[in-house]
Structures are given as C-alpha cells and as structure tokens.
Design an enzyme around this catalytic site. Structure first.
Site, short mmCIF file in Angstrom:
data_model
loop_
_atom_site.label_atom_id
_atom_site.label_comp_id
_atom_site.label_asym_id
_atom_site.label_seq_id
_atom_site.Cartn_x
_atom_site.Cartn_y
_atom_site.Cartn_z
CE1 TYR A 24 -3.11 3.09 0.59
CE2 TYR A 24 -1.78 3.48 2.56
CZ TYR A 24 -2.72 3.91 1.64
OH TYR A 24 -3.25 5.17 1.75
CB SER A 106 -3.41 11.92 5.77
OG SER A 106 -4.49 11.28 5.12
CE1 TYR A 129 -7.69 12.53 -1.03
CE2 TYR A 129 -7.25 11.49 1.08
CZ TYR A 129 -6.91 11.72 -0.24
OH TYR A 129 -5.79 11.14 -0.75
CB THR A 155 -6.16 15.93 -1.90
OG1 THR A 155 -5.16 16.08 -0.90
CG2 THR A 155 -5.70 14.91 -2.93
CE LYS A 230 -0.55 16.06 -1.43
NZ LYS A 230 -1.07 14.81 -2.01
CG HIS A 254 -2.35 11.16 -4.69
ND1 HIS A 254 -3.46 11.89 -4.37
CD2 HIS A 254 -2.23 10.24 -3.71
CE1 HIS A 254 -4.00 11.40 -3.26
NE2 HIS A 254 -3.26 10.40 -2.84
NE ARG A 289 11.62 8.36 -2.40
CZ ARG A 289 10.45 9.02 -2.52
NH1 ARG A 289 10.38 10.31 -2.24
NH2 ARG A 289 9.37 8.39 -2.91
C1 FNR Z 1 -0.10 9.40 -0.11
N1 FNR Z 1 -0.54 10.64 -0.58
C2 FNR Z 1 -1.64 11.22 -0.01
N2 FNR Z 1 -2.06 12.44 -0.44
C3 FNR Z 1 -3.12 13.04 0.12
O1 FNR Z 1 -3.47 14.15 -0.29
N3 FNR Z 1 -3.81 12.42 1.13
C4 FNR Z 1 -3.45 11.21 1.62
O2 FNR Z 1 -4.08 10.69 2.53
C5 FNR Z 1 -2.35 10.56 1.02
N4 FNR Z 1 -1.96 9.32 1.45
C6 FNR Z 1 -0.84 8.74 0.92
C7 FNR Z 1 -0.41 7.52 1.40
C8 FNR Z 1 0.75 6.95 0.92
C9 FNR Z 1 1.22 5.67 1.48
C10 FNR Z 1 1.50 7.61 -0.09
C11 FNR Z 1 2.80 7.03 -0.61
C12 FNR Z 1 1.07 8.81 -0.59
C13 FNR Z 1 0.28 11.39 -1.54
C14 FNR Z 1 1.34 12.21 -0.83
O3 FNR Z 1 0.77 13.29 -0.14
C15 FNR Z 1 2.40 12.78 -1.81
O4 FNR Z 1 1.73 13.44 -2.86
C16 FNR Z 1 3.33 11.71 -2.37
O5 FNR Z 1 3.59 10.71 -1.42
C17 FNR Z 1 4.65 12.34 -2.78
O6 FNR Z 1 5.46 11.42 -3.42
P1 FNR Z 1 6.63 10.58 -2.69
O7 FNR Z 1 7.45 11.53 -1.83
O8 FNR Z 1 5.97 9.51 -1.91
O9 FNR Z 1 7.40 10.04 -3.86
#
Ligand code: FNR
EC number: 1.1.3.15
Length: 369
Positions: A24, A106, A129, A155, A230, A254, A289
């Site tokens: 996940y 979140s 959300y 988002t 976002k 995302h 990263r």
């Molecule tokens: C997310 N992302 C995300 N975005 C958001 O607006 N609400 C959320 O609840 C979540 N949940 C979430 C869970 C997981 C496990 C991941 C990997 C991502 C997206 C997050 O905010 C962000 O846009 C990305 O994770 C950025 O990319 P990197 O740093 O994971 O590569």
C-alpha cells in the site's frame, strides 16, 4: 548496517512490514510508469555549479505562508501511519517539530487532529478530502482550525482512487485495530473488506466526485485558513487555482498513485511556476529522495518540497528516530548541494544553476558507448 541515505529505508520497511501494508505504501497506479519517472526525471537535470564563492555560512531557512521554517523540506500527507509504527502520526509530528519544519496531516490519519496537536508545538497543515456529506467536511475543517492547524491542503486529484493493482490483489483494508481517527465519531472511521481494494470502495462510497472549482470558493466561506491546492500539473489549472483564491499550489501527482502516465512532477513544475506568475507560491512533491532533488526543484521555481514515502518507510524502520534521520539527511545533503553549487541562501539558487534536456535547442539522444 549504517543508513546513509533516505532510499535505504525502503528495503528495511519492506522486510519489516506485512506485505499488504508495504505494498500500500510503496505502490503506484497501473503500470507504475509515473512512479519510476518521478525519480528518473530528476536524474536528467544536471548542475551548473559556481565556484570560488565563500560558502562558509549557508542559510536554508525560509517562510511558507508566513511561517518561518528551518529548511524548504516539509512532510506530505500520507494516510494511516499507525500501520507503519504504533506511534504513527505522533512520531511524525514530533520529528517534524524537532526539525523545525511543517507536517501535513492526512484526512485519513490513524490519529485525530486533536491527538496530533497534543504532541506539542509545531506548524501543521491539514490535508482535506472532500466527502459527499458537506457537514462532515465543515466539522472536520473546524476541528483542524481549533487544533491549531495553519492551512488546508485540498487534494484535488482524487475524485476516484487510482487503480493500484497490489492493493486489489492484497484486498487491502485498514487493519481492524485501527481507525481513520478523524472520522471515528462520524461512523466513517472503518474500512470494510471488499473484493478489491477496500480503500477504493471507501472512496467510491464517501468522496465527492462532483468536486469542482466552485467548491474551492465554498471552502473559503467555511474557513479563514489559507488553502493550498494539491495536485496541479498544468498551467491551465494553475491559473484557475490562482483565480479561485488559492494561497498556494502543490505540483503533485499523488506519488504516482492516481493517473498513470502523467509526467514526473519535476517536469511539470516549471510550466506551473510560470503560470502562477509569482502570485502564489508553488510547491512540489513526488520522488524527492536527495538534497540534490530539493535544489533542482527550487532552481525550477518551487518554494519548497514535500516528502511522502520516506516518512512511512523510516517510521516502519525506526519510528520517530527514523523520521528525524530522514529529515536530517535531506537537510545535510541539501546544504552540501548549496555549498558545492555556490549558493549561500535560497534566493541565490537560480535557473542558471541547472541545465535540463528541454533547455537544449535540438534534443538528441546521448550516444551509447
Ligand atoms: C499518499 N498521498 C496522499 N495524499 C493526500 O493528499 N492524502 C493522503 O491521505 C495521502 N496518502 C498517501 C499515502 C501513501 C502511502 C503515499 C505514498 C502517498 C500522496 C502524498 O501526499 C504525496 O503526494 C506523495 O507521497 C509524494 O510522493 P513521494 O514523496 O511519496 O514520492
């Protein structure tokens, strides 16, 4: 073995976590082309460092929506952090606060806005959300305000959940001992098991697919908090976001979990920055990263970046200590990149400090040796 860079936490998390949880966190949508591209695209941007500049003092501090932070590296919202570690969002909040930076919580956190606020002082944003039931949204926004959150990250790329095939195969669902804490009292805190992804079904049931620009205006009628939009990837939407009263834009795909085959965020950034015309700050997340990635984003006009997966992976490995270490490693790498590029403060980072493949008049593939 000593951990010397952020990406190493991925493999450790993979070993430690149940497969359903790791998948996940790690997965992208469908072919995961954008997932790889979010990383790969950074490697096609090279530096044009300046030399013989006194870099004995480097200042990485900056201001985001009027809040002073220690570095332009912030924490993106990632859902359900208690699947990674029992301390979950508390650990992340403490690590962000210790690093002097911003955490975004979140909507789907396994800790509530009030619980996160109770961990101590810190500058925090709340990711929203929009549920079909607007009373739920209004209540939640009010609670975030009262708990001292400083901005809403709305988002906008998730009218439906992207197709994450690992979650479908694993029949992903929130483990029964956890809840989406912000929704507990509203009877929306549990996720049913379904015969595909439990989260996809939850989203289909609860999230408002009809969300549109008029709702960005509506949100401003129920809160005074600044709104970051976002999930913007185009100049057209950047202009609309400014018109709709957004206080900032987050260029995000995302984490490549929604629409596959959108460009890497670092490639979409410059067009959004140009369209925003300096009227609102533009941020980026996706694939950051390394400190060099942070520098490249700033050189292309970002006011700061957010990290997602490195937080959940380091949480899984070492809890709060892990998240602190991630922020510290990125800080040190970014500082070193500034020094080796001849930049002493963020406003000395310019477009001329990098060269991209779209700067060349006639892009040619490099000869293979
Ligand atoms: C997310 N992302 C995300 N975005 C958001 O607006 N609400 C959320 O609840 C979540 N949940 C979430 C869970 C997981 C496990 C991941 C990997 C991502 C997206 C997050 O905010 C962000 O846009 C990305 O994770 C950025 O990319 P990197 O740093 O994971 O590569």
């Amino acid at each position: 073995m000593e951990i010397t860079n952020v990406s190493e936490y991925d493999a450790i998390a993979k070993q430690k976590l149940p497969k359903m949880v790791y998948d996940y966190y790690a997965s992208g949508a469908e072919d995961q082309w954008t997932l790889a591209e979010n990383r790969n695209a950074f490697s096609r941007i090279l530096f044009r460092p300046r030399i013989l500049i006194d870099v004995s003092k480097i200042d990485m501090t900056t201001t985001v929506l009027g809040f002073k932070i220690s570095m332009p590296i912030m924490i993106a919202p990632t859902a359900m952090q208690k699947m990674a570690h029992p301390e979950g969002e508390y650990a992340t909040a403490r690590a962000a606060s210790a690093a002097g930076t911003i955490m975004t919580l979140s909507s789907w956190a396994t800790s509530s806005v009030e619980e996160v606020a109770s961990t101590g002082p810190g500058i925090r944003f709340f990711q929203l959300y929009v549920y079909k039931d607007r009373h739920v949204v209004a209540q939640l926004v009010r609670r975030a305000e009262r708990a001292g959150f400083k901005a809403i990250a709305l988002t906008v790329d998730t009218p439906r959940l992207g197709r994450r095939e690992a979650d479908i195969k694993n029949r992903f669902t929130l483990p029964p001992f956890l809840t989406l804490k912000n929704f507990e009292g509203l009877d929306l805190g549990k996720m049913d098991k379904s015969n595909d992804s439990g989260l996809a079904s939850y989203v289909a049931g609860q999230i408002d697919r009809s969300l549109s620009w008029k709702d960005v205006k509506w949100l401003q009628t129920i809160t005074k908090l600044p709104i970051l939009v976002k999930g913007v990837l185009t100049a057209e939407d950047a202009r609309l976001a400014v018109q709709a009263g957004a206080a900032g834009i987050i260029v995000s795909n995302h984490g490549a979990r929604q629409l596959d085959y959108v460009p890497a965020t670092i490639l979409a950034l410059e067009e959004v920055v140009k369209a925003a015309q300096g009227r609102v700050p533009v941020f980026l997340d996706g694939g950051v990263r390394r400190g060099t990635d942070v520098f490249k984003a700033l050189a292309l006009g970002a006011s700061g970046i957010f990290i997602g997966r490195p937080v959940v992976f380091s949480l899984a490995a070492e809890g709060e200590v892990g998240v602190r270490k991630v922020l510290q490693m990125l800080r040190e790498e970014f500082e070193l990149t500034m020094a080796l590029s001849g930049c002493r403060s963020l406003n000395e980072i310019t477009r001329n400090h990098i060269v991209t493949d779209w700067d060349l008049p006639h892009p040619r593939p490099l000869p293979r040796l």
